[in-house]
Design an enzyme around this catalytic site. Structure first.
Site, PDB file in Angstrom:
ATOM      1  N   TRP A 112     -46.373  -0.805  41.868  1.00 38.39           N
ATOM      2  CA  TRP A 112     -47.806  -0.523  41.939  1.00 38.39           C
ATOM      3  C   TRP A 112     -48.120   0.462  43.054  1.00 38.39           C
ATOM      4  CZ3 TRP A 112     -50.092  -1.203  37.701  1.00 38.39           C
ATOM      5  CH2 TRP A 112     -49.692  -2.231  36.840  1.00 38.39           C
ATOM      6  N   ASP A 153     -54.305  -1.966  48.326  1.00 34.28           N
ATOM      7  CA  ASP A 153     -54.337  -2.723  47.079  1.00 34.28           C
ATOM      8  C   ASP A 153     -53.875  -4.124  47.440  1.00 34.28           C
ATOM      9  OD1 ASP A 153     -53.910  -3.947  44.641  1.00 34.28           O
ATOM     10  OD2 ASP A 153     -52.678  -2.334  43.811  1.00 34.28           O
ATOM     11  N   LYS A 192     -55.657 -12.305  39.077  1.00 32.10           N
ATOM     12  CA  LYS A 192     -54.520 -13.045  39.617  1.00 32.10           C
ATOM     13  C   LYS A 192     -54.959 -14.257  40.426  1.00 32.10           C
ATOM     14  CE  LYS A 192     -51.874  -8.756  39.765  1.00 32.10           C
ATOM     15  NZ  LYS A 192     -51.051  -9.068  38.597  1.00 32.10           N
TER      16      LYS A 192
END
Length: 362
Positions: free
Chosen positions: A102, A174, A198
């Site tokens: 990511w 992030d 999540k």
């Protein structure tokens, strides 16, 4: 037989929250309407939105006069583009740390912005393409970059930051996969973003927490990509994800009642340590991440055989241990131990690992 969902996202939600959603789904706040039907312009939603915003800032110990919270769509992936469009306006130069898939995606999207220089200052990529550590970050010259970007927890590789970079460069992150599940000095971040699916809410909601001083600095951005425009319209420039914000607020209330991030982080450490001890004591299963950088949230593990991995995943599913298949980039297994995963679920997984090993090493 109890079942436990170890999916990396969309992920398990707290049972009390799901029960409350179920109980009031047909008649929200005695409105005779479902939360799925109410207007985003109504006082019913405005109250939910304001409560969620304040609950989040309180849990992160952030001052509402300094920070704003945006509730957006598009996933964390859209933030890979929104972030440089909104923040890279002074030096037109940004810095990234590569610690996994990511991080790489964020870098790739930033590189698509015309006129923007993207420097990868450090990477922990191994020769085989895996990531098992967090790299040392070189000293960054003052007033060189518009921001430094990190990914605090890597869902796929299972490595995480425990110490934040010490830098005068604005720090952005992030924080999707350890959002509200691990303690950080959140005031050190200038901006944080997280896909909610999540640890907070169903897919379809993205949280951006940013310093208000970052607003009103860029002109003529497309409105939907403009943090300032979104802030001015209280995250309702278009119809917001009402249901997701509602569930998010319920989860924030649940977390507050548990004792906040500090309390859940301790419980997450306890859960993760139980599973890591199980894996470290195993002769069959292995976790390859360096101990100092092991994630509390996402724990990948493998055997030395892809066939045995597949057998384990199938057998675990039959035993009520769901969604343990690892990401295709890593293979093997992955257990995601988000806030809503009970300790009993990790105990059940450890017992199954031990039983499976006994049956396959005799």
């Amino acid at each position: 037989m109890p079942t436990y969902n170890f999916a990396a996202g969309p992920a398990t939600l707290p049972q009390p929250v799901l029960e409350k959603v179920q109980a009031e789904l047909l008649n929200f706040e005695n409105s005779h309407m479902s939360i799925l039907e109410i207007s985003h312009r109504s006082p019913l939603y405005t109250h939910v939105y304001q409560a969620a915003k304040q609950n989040l800032l309180n849990l992160m110990h952030l001052d509402a006069t300094v920070y704003d919270v945006l509730f957006l769509g598009g996933g964390a992936s859209l933030q890979f583009t929104m972030l440089p469009l909104n923040l890279a306006h002074k030096h037109h130069r940004v810095a990234y740390i590569n610690t996994g898939h990511w991080s790489q995606r964020a870098i790739q999207e930033a590189q698509k912005i015309p006129g923007l220089t993207v420097d990868v200052l450090a990477s922990s990529e191994n020769t085989d393409g895996t990531f098992t550590t967090i790299p040392e970050i070189p000293e960054i010259p003052t007033d060189t970059y518009d921001y430094l970007h990190i990914t605090t927890n890597n869902t796929i590789m299972g490595n995480a930051y425990y110490e934040l970079p010490d830098t005068s460069t604005p720090l952005v992150a992030d924080i999707s996969s350890n959002f509200l599940g691990q303690e950080y000095p959140f005031e050190k971040f200038d901006l944080m973003y997280a896909g909610a699916q999540k640890n907070l809410a169903p897919a379809g909601l993205t949280i951006v927490v940013l310093k208000k001083s970052l607003l009103d600095q860029v002109a003529n951005l497309p409105s939907m990509l403009d943090y300032t425009a979104q802030s001015q319209k209280e995250s309702a420039l278009n119809t917001p994800p009402v249901f997701q914000v509602y569930v998010a607020n319920l989860v924030l209330e649940w977390l507050k009642n548990l004792g906040g991030i500090e309390a859940i982080a301790q419980e997450n450490q306890r859960k993760a340590q139980l599973l890591y001890n199980c894996l470290d004591n195993s002769q069959l299963f292995h976790n390859k991440v360096a101990k100092a950088y092991r994630s509390l949230m996402n724990i990948p593990f493998v055997t030395d055989s892809k066939e045995l991995d597949a057998e384990f995943i199938h057998a675990a599913s039959q035993a009520g241990l769901l969604n343990l298949k690892g990401h295709r980039l890593v293979g093997g297994m992955r257990a995601s131990l988000y806030n809503a995963m009970p300790y009993a679920g990790v105990e059940a997984l450890c017992h199954f690992i031990e039983e499976f090993e006994r049956n396959h090493t005799n």
